[in-house]
Motif scaffolding. Structure first.
Motif, PDB file in Angstrom:
ATOM      1  N   UNK A   1     -28.210  28.639  41.666  1.00 33.65           N
ATOM      2  CA  UNK A   1     -27.280  28.826  40.564  1.00 33.65           C
ATOM      3  C   UNK A   1     -27.794  29.918  39.623  1.00 33.65           C
ATOM      4  N   UNK A   2     -26.899  30.622  38.951  1.00 26.63           N
ATOM      5  CA  UNK A   2     -27.325  31.658  38.008  1.00 26.63           C
ATOM      6  C   UNK A   2     -28.233  31.082  36.926  1.00 26.63           C
ATOM      7  N   UNK A   3     -29.236  31.844  36.534  1.00 27.12           N
ATOM      8  CA  UNK A   3     -30.211  31.380  35.544  1.00 27.12           C
ATOM      9  C   UNK A   3     -29.562  31.090  34.193  1.00 27.12           C
ATOM     10  N   UNK A   4     -28.427  31.766  33.901  1.00 30.90           N
ATOM     11  CA  UNK A   4     -27.755  31.568  32.615  1.00 30.90           C
ATOM     12  C   UNK A   4     -26.576  30.604  32.725  1.00 30.90           C
ATOM     13  N   UNK A   5     -26.498  29.863  33.815  1.00 32.54           N
ATOM     14  CA  UNK A   5     -25.405  28.917  33.982  1.00 32.54           C
ATOM     15  C   UNK A   5     -25.441  27.820  32.932  1.00 32.54           C
ATOM     16  N   UNK A   6     -24.251  27.268  32.612  1.00 36.71           N
ATOM     17  CA  UNK A   6     -24.157  26.217  31.595  1.00 36.71           C
ATOM     18  C   UNK A   6     -23.171  25.156  32.051  1.00 36.71           C
ATOM     19  N   UNK A   7     -23.558  23.906  31.928  1.00 46.23           N
ATOM     20  CA  UNK A   7     -22.657  22.802  32.230  1.00 46.23           C
ATOM     21  C   UNK A   7     -22.897  21.672  31.232  1.00 46.23           C
ATOM     22  N   UNK A   8     -21.881  20.846  31.055  1.00 45.44           N
ATOM     23  CA  UNK A   8     -22.031  19.654  30.219  1.00 45.44           C
ATOM     24  C   UNK A   8     -22.433  18.482  31.105  1.00 45.44           C
ATOM     25  N   UNK A   9     -21.448  17.647  31.538  1.00 38.54           N
ATOM     26  CA  UNK A   9     -21.782  16.456  32.307  1.00 38.54           C
ATOM     27  C   UNK A   9     -21.417  16.497  33.799  1.00 38.54           C
ATOM     28  N   UNK A  10     -20.896  17.614  34.350  1.00 44.05           N
ATOM     29  CA  UNK A  10     -20.707  17.663  35.807  1.00 44.05           C
ATOM     30  C   UNK A  10     -22.041  17.501  36.522  1.00 44.05           C
ATOM     31  N   UNK A  11     -21.986  17.146  37.818  1.00 41.23           N
ATOM     32  CA  UNK A  11     -23.236  16.991  38.566  1.00 41.23           C
ATOM     33  C   UNK A  11     -24.063  18.267  38.528  1.00 41.23           C
ATOM     34  N   UNK A  12     -23.463  19.405  38.903  1.00 45.72           N
ATOM     35  CA  UNK A  12     -24.238  20.635  38.946  1.00 45.72           C
ATOM     36  C   UNK A  12     -23.431  21.886  38.668  1.00 45.72           C
ATOM     37  N   UNK A  13     -22.126  21.783  38.509  1.00 44.35           N
ATOM     38  CA  UNK A  13     -21.333  22.988  38.312  1.00 44.35           C
ATOM     39  C   UNK A  13     -19.961  22.650  37.753  1.00 44.35           C
ATOM     40  N   UNK A  14     -19.315  23.604  37.094  1.00 40.80           N
ATOM     41  CA  UNK A  14     -18.073  23.282  36.405  1.00 40.80           C
ATOM     42  C   UNK A  14     -16.788  23.293  37.212  1.00 40.80           C
ATOM     43  N   UNK A  15     -16.790  23.765  38.456  1.00 40.75           N
ATOM     44  CA  UNK A  15     -15.537  23.833  39.210  1.00 40.75           C
ATOM     45  C   UNK A  15     -15.705  23.287  40.619  1.00 40.75           C
ATOM     46  N   UNK A  16     -14.611  22.767  41.156  1.00 46.74           N
ATOM     47  CA  UNK A  16     -14.584  22.326  42.542  1.00 46.74           C
ATOM     48  C   UNK A  16     -13.204  22.584  43.132  1.00 46.74           C
ATOM     49  N   UNK A  17     -13.192  23.204  44.313  1.00 47.08           N
ATOM     50  CA  UNK A  17     -11.936  23.535  44.994  1.00 47.08           C
ATOM     51  C   UNK A  17     -11.785  22.688  46.246  1.00 47.08           C
ATOM     52  N   UNK A  18     -10.567  22.219  46.494  1.00 46.81           N
ATOM     53  CA  UNK A  18     -10.261  21.448  47.695  1.00 46.81           C
ATOM     54  C   UNK A  18      -9.102  22.102  48.432  1.00 46.81           C
ATOM     55  N   UNK A  19      -9.216  22.208  49.744  1.00 46.75           N
ATOM     56  CA  UNK A  19      -8.148  22.757  50.569  1.00 46.75           C
ATOM     57  C   UNK A  19      -7.308  21.625  51.147  1.00 46.75           C
ATOM     58  N   UNK A  20      -5.990  21.710  50.975  1.00 45.37           N
ATOM     59  CA  UNK A  20      -5.099  20.693  51.548  1.00 45.37           C
ATOM     60  C   UNK A  20      -5.206  20.652  53.069  1.00 45.37           C
ATOM     61  N   UNK A  21      -5.397  21.819  53.687  1.00 43.58           N
ATOM     62  CA  UNK A  21      -5.475  21.867  55.148  1.00 43.58           C
ATOM     63  C   UNK A  21      -6.715  21.142  55.658  1.00 43.58           C
ATOM     64  N   UNK A  22      -7.834  21.330  54.986  1.00 44.44           N
ATOM     65  CA  UNK A  22      -9.066  20.664  55.401  1.00 44.44           C
ATOM     66  C   UNK A  22      -8.957  19.155  55.193  1.00 44.44           C
ATOM     67  N   UNK A  23      -8.325  18.763  54.094  1.00 44.04           N
ATOM     68  CA  UNK A  23      -8.115  17.340  53.841  1.00 44.04           C
ATOM     69  C   UNK A  23      -7.205  16.728  54.903  1.00 44.04           C
ATOM     70  N   UNK A  24      -6.148  17.442  55.263  1.00 42.71           N
ATOM     71  CA  UNK A  24      -5.233  16.940  56.295  1.00 42.71           C
ATOM     72  C   UNK A  24      -5.947  16.788  57.630  1.00 42.71           C
ATOM     73  N   UNK A  25      -6.821  17.740  57.950  1.00 40.21           N
ATOM     74  CA  UNK A  25      -7.575  17.650  59.195  1.00 40.21           C
ATOM     75  C   UNK A  25      -8.490  16.430  59.186  1.00 40.21           C
ATOM     76  N   UNK A  26      -9.137  16.181  58.065  1.00 35.63           N
ATOM     77  CA  UNK A  26      -9.982  14.984  57.951  1.00 35.63           C
ATOM     78  C   UNK A  26      -9.160  13.725  58.166  1.00 35.63           C
ATOM     79  N   UNK A  27      -7.965  13.678  57.597  1.00 35.04           N
ATOM     80  CA  UNK A  27      -7.137  12.477  57.701  1.00 35.04           C
ATOM     81  C   UNK A  27      -6.686  12.177  59.129  1.00 35.04           C
ATOM     82  N   UNK A  28      -6.645  13.190  59.974  1.00 32.30           N
ATOM     83  CA  UNK A  28      -6.303  12.924  61.382  1.00 32.30           C
ATOM     84  C   UNK A  28      -7.398  12.124  62.079  1.00 32.30           C
ATOM     85  N   UNK A  29      -8.571  12.077  61.496  1.00 29.66           N
ATOM     86  CA  UNK A  29      -9.714  11.393  62.100  1.00 29.66           C
ATOM     87  C   UNK A  29     -10.005  10.043  61.451  1.00 29.66           C
ATOM     88  N   UNK A  30      -9.259   9.733  60.394  1.00 31.18           N
ATOM     89  CA  UNK A  30      -9.505   8.500  59.652  1.00 31.18           C
ATOM     90  C   UNK A  30      -8.435   7.451  59.943  1.00 31.18           C
TER      91      UNK A  30
END
Length: 309
Positions: free
Chosen positions: A203-232
């Motif tokens: 992570x960048x040395x000047x990074x800043x976060x409040x209470x997230x685990x380690x970073x301020x953003x998270x992206x999710x792909x609907x296609x990847x989620x749909x693929x996972x659901x075919x296996x569940x």
């Protein structure tokens, strides 16, 4: 740092553009630790001098934006958000700027108290409302009185402050969870943030976060989620993984190959691969932790599910 840019949904059609490879610029923002199940890239936003726009390739579309005001509680869907160095902001709502702590000041999340995911948060003016089934709503001021105690808290081993939100909030959360005494704290702008570089040196040395685990953003792909659901056997929702930005119109695990992307005027760079935790086995509708799926399936199959930004 100021905002890197703004995100706005116009008919759920905000494009996600992939930037071509180029020499590494100076990055000011930082990325998030991945969602619940799989390895993904963390991303940092960049702010620099104006330069000639490089050739872009559209790789997806923003379908949803989410802010999670209280760590581990329900997310708030928003139609517009400002992309800041410390996460998404929409009005008074900031992502993971409130935290439940125990008597020792340690963070409490759905890993320890799965029923936290059943608490809803809404914002009206300068007040937050906490809601849960069979429980009377609690109205809290966004800004706690300055006379309230400032606690020294710990999030993943790093110290950070939080102003106590008062006795009513403590009693409400403690009464709902019915396990141990807990308190709610709020991160204020003048407080010293955590530095994710101390968690992972990528992570960048000047990074800043409040209470997230380690970073301020998270992206999710609907296609990847749909693929996972075919296996569940039992399908999971996007909310299982608590993303800030949900993308559509991209290929399965396509996010694996995105090093730099542009959303609106926010330029993001992936900085690490990340794996996910037991929190993804908490059903967001029931607050019950299975400790099995979708993690067990992800271990066997999907290489990537989310992209940390």
């Amino acid at each position: 740092m100021g905002a890197a840019g703004s995100l706005a949904l116009a008919g759920l059609s905000l494009p996600v553009l992939r930037l071509p490879a180029q020499p590494r610029p100076r990055w000011l923002g930082v990325a998030a630790l991945g969602l619940a199940a799989v390895a993904l890239g963390a991303v940092a936003w960049r702010r620099g001098r104006p330069r000639r726009r490089r050739r872009l390739q559209q790789v997806g579309t923003v379908a949803q934006l989410w802010i999670y005001p209280i760590k581990s509680c329900k997310g708030v869907p928003v139609s517009t958000a400002e992309c800041t160095a410390m996460g998404l902001r929409s009005g008074h709502l900031r992502d993971r700027f409130w935290l439940v702590i125990n008597q020792e000041g340690n963070m409490v999340t759905a890993r320890q108290e799965p029923r936290l995911v059943l608490i809803s948060v809404t914002c009206d003016g300068d007040a937050l409302t906490l809601s849960a089934a069979y429980t009377k709503d609690l109205l809290l001021p966004i800004k706690a009185p300055t006379t309230n105690t400032v606690h020294k808290c710990r999030v993943h081993g790093l110290e950070i402050e939080g102003r106590d939100c008062g006795e009513a909030a403590a009693q409400w959360i403690t009464s709902f969870l019915k396990t141990k005494p807990y308190r709610l704290v709020h991160f204020e702008p003048h407080m010293r943030p955590r530095n994710p570089h101390q968690i992972k040196d990528v992570f960048p040395a000047k990074g800043r976060i409040a209470y997230p685990d380690a970073s301020p953003f998270l992206i999710l792909s609907e296609a990847s989620l749909a693929d996972l659901n075919t296996k569940l056997e039992k399908k999971v929702k996007a909310t299982t993984f608590r993303p800030n930005i949900v993308l559509s119109e991209c290929g399965v695990y396509a996010e694996d190959s995105w090093d730099e992307i542009l959303i609106g005027d926010a330029e993001l760079k992936r900085v690490m691969a990340c794996s996910r935790c037991m929190l993804t086995t908490v059903d967001p509708d029931t607050g019950i932790m299975s400790r099995k799926e979708p993690l067990e399936t992800l271990k066997r199959t999907s290489p990537f599910l989310q992209m940390c930004v």
